[in-house]
Write a protein that holds these residues in place. Structure first.
Motif, mmCIF file in Angstrom:
data_model
loop_
_atom_site.group_PDB
_atom_site.id
_atom_site.type_symbol
_atom_site.label_atom_id
_atom_site.label_comp_id
_atom_site.label_asym_id
_atom_site.label_seq_id
_atom_site.Cartn_x
_atom_site.Cartn_y
_atom_site.Cartn_z
ATOM 1 N N ASN A 27 0.801 -1.099 0.093
ATOM 2 C CA ASN A 27 -0.081 -0.131 0.083
ATOM 3 C C ASN A 27 0.896 1.096 0.057
ATOM 4 N N ALA A 28 0.326 2.416 -0.039
ATOM 5 C CA ALA A 28 1.126 3.538 -0.166
ATOM 6 C C ALA A 28 1.946 3.847 0.880
ATOM 7 N N GLY A 69 -5.374 -2.225 -7.141
ATOM 8 C CA GLY A 69 -4.511 -1.419 -6.033
ATOM 9 C C GLY A 69 -3.248 -2.133 -5.995
ATOM 10 N N ARG A 118 2.172 2.129 -8.507
ATOM 11 C CA ARG A 118 2.086 3.542 -7.929
ATOM 12 C C ARG A 118 2.647 4.688 -8.984
ATOM 13 N N ASP A 138 -8.314 5.082 -5.199
ATOM 14 C CA ASP A 138 -7.790 5.723 -4.014
ATOM 15 C C ASP A 138 -6.358 4.740 -3.786
ATOM 16 N N GLY A 139 -5.353 5.477 -3.487
ATOM 17 C CA GLY A 139 -3.979 4.930 -3.228
ATOM 18 C C GLY A 139 -3.158 4.723 -4.553
ATOM 19 N N LEU A 140 -3.753 5.218 -5.586
ATOM 20 C CA LEU A 140 -3.017 5.215 -7.045
ATOM 21 C C LEU A 140 -1.560 5.924 -6.808
ATOM 22 N N ASP A 167 1.610 7.641 -4.724
ATOM 23 C CA ASP A 167 2.568 7.617 -3.752
ATOM 24 C C ASP A 167 3.820 8.555 -3.929
ATOM 25 N N ALA A 224 -1.348 14.811 -3.937
ATOM 26 C CA ALA A 224 -1.863 13.482 -4.371
ATOM 27 C C ALA A 224 -3.349 13.652 -4.767
ATOM 28 N N GLY A 258 -3.796 9.029 -2.534
ATOM 29 C CA GLY A 258 -2.706 8.253 -1.981
ATOM 30 C C GLY A 258 -1.684 9.197 -1.067
ATOM 31 N N GLU A 259 -0.441 8.665 -0.790
ATOM 32 C CA GLU A 259 0.401 9.275 0.126
ATOM 33 C C GLU A 259 0.998 10.512 -0.607
ATOM 34 N N GLU A 260 1.334 11.511 0.362
ATOM 35 C CA GLU A 260 2.192 12.638 -0.135
ATOM 36 C C GLU A 260 2.914 13.113 1.063
#
Length: 359
Positions: free
Chosen positions: A29-30, A115, A119, A331-333, A335, A353, A357-359
């Motif tokens: 995951n991210a 997912g 990423r 969602d989560g695409l 990172d 993001a 996702g994560e940023e």
């Protein structure tokens, strides 16, 4: 490092099954992507990209030795693709670890793998795509019964063409039927077919827009930039296999440093970009672009590490409307955590993001 700028005027059916099945074996995951403990060390990073001006950060990074410098002891080996779905096929099969690619194939593989596959870790380019048509075609009404090309079924320009035609009231199915016929074709073949009048036009990225205009005698009927707010839409992003990101965040960090440095080189050396891009294109394809073509192409593309994540909800809708994508969450695409860490360390603005996702 100076602020990364995009003010260079340079501001400028056989693949349906693959498109619909972009699964990868790794699970991540991210959050794992940015902070996981590195797995066994690797001595090679396998990188994909296209021989397009919209992939200039890759071309410049290779030509100027930036990837070699920033990756250190990790050897960068490359594979050149014509369009995104083929690159996704290689990424899914584990034949490459990361690739410069358009947004729609990135969305497809993420949704089809729930997912698990990949990423987006950075943006690369915006703009630089258009529908070029032959003389005698002055409006969308003149396209009825005509044949148009796109780089590959389900790639970003293919989706844009199908959605635009639908908005004009045309039907075009994925097998080449309908009111307007779409024939996914390799870009170099598209130019030949256009010059022979075997197709009426094509929706392509740069430098193929400029080649169809200058070498093929066509004209732009629809610049994709005119369809987006402020003319900004993502053309190229940097995508990495999720399991590679999980197992080798240190290598991904160095890859991103090379990407950032390549973008900065483009911003700092506007007078040298054409030569650097042409030199790498010559190495990859055996032929350089003419001065007129590369100058025109660069005028229609902007380069930035911002992936313009806020455009991806629209891109998802476009893929569904085009019939080249299944419904699903993105969602989560993204990172962007490693990228933003590098940008913060250099005093540059971070990128968003857009909640995906994560940023």
């Amino acid at each position: 490092m100076n602020k990364i700028r995009t003010a260079t005027a340079i501001t400028t059916l056989g693949l349906v099954a693959m498109m619909m099945a972009g699964c990868a074996s790794g699970s991540s995951n991210a959050a794992e992507g940015a902070g996981a403990t590195a797995g066994p060390s690797v001595s090679e990073l396998r990188l994909g990209y296209f021989a397009n001006v919209t992939h200039a950060p890759a071309l410049v990074g290779l030509q100027e030795g930036i990837f070699k410098k920033d990756l250190g002891d990790v050897k960068v080996t490359t594979q050149v693709f014509n369009a995104g779905p083929a690159a996704i096929e290689a990424l899914t099969a584990g034949a490459i670890d990361a690739t410069y690619i358009g947004p729609n194939p990135s969305i497809n593989t993420f949704i089809q793998s729930a997912g698990e596959s990949a990423r987006i870790i950075a943006g690369a380019a915006t703009g630089g795509a258009a529908l070029v048509v032959a003389d005698g075609i002055a409006s969308p009404a003149d396209l009825a019964g005509k044949t148009l090309a796109s780089p590959q079924l389900g790639n970003t320009q293919d989706v844009a063409l199908r959605v635009w035609l639908a908005d004009q009231g045309y039907k075009a199915d994925t097998s080449g039927g309908g009111d307007v016929h779409i024939t996914p074709t390799e870009n170099s073949q598209t130019l030949t077919l256009f010059q022979k009048s075997d197709i009426a036009g094509a929706w392509v990225p740069e430098p193929w827009v400029s080649r169809l205009v200058i070498d093929g005698g066509g004209h732009v009927l629809q610049d994709e930039a005119d369809l987006w707010p402020d003319g900004k839409f993502p053309t190229t992003v940097l995508l990495v296999r999720a399991d590679f990101l999980k197992d080798h965040p240190d290598v991904v960090k160095n890859l991103l440093q090379a990407h950032v440095d390549s973008e900065q080189w483009i911003a700092d050396n506007p007078a040298k970009v054409a030569d650097a891009v042409n030199a790498q294109l010559t190495a990859d394809t055996g032929k350089a672009l003419s001065d007129k073509v590369i100058t025109r192409a660069l005028e229609h593309v902007s380069f930035s590490v911002d992936p313009h994540a806020d455009a991806f909800a629209t891109l998802v809708k476009n893929g569904l409307k085009a019939g080249t994508q299944k419904d699903g969450s993105i969602d989560g695409l993204f990172d962007l955590s490693i990228l933003n860490g590098l940008l913060k360390a250099s005093g540059d603005d971070t990128v968003s993001a857009a909640g995906l996702g994560e940023e």
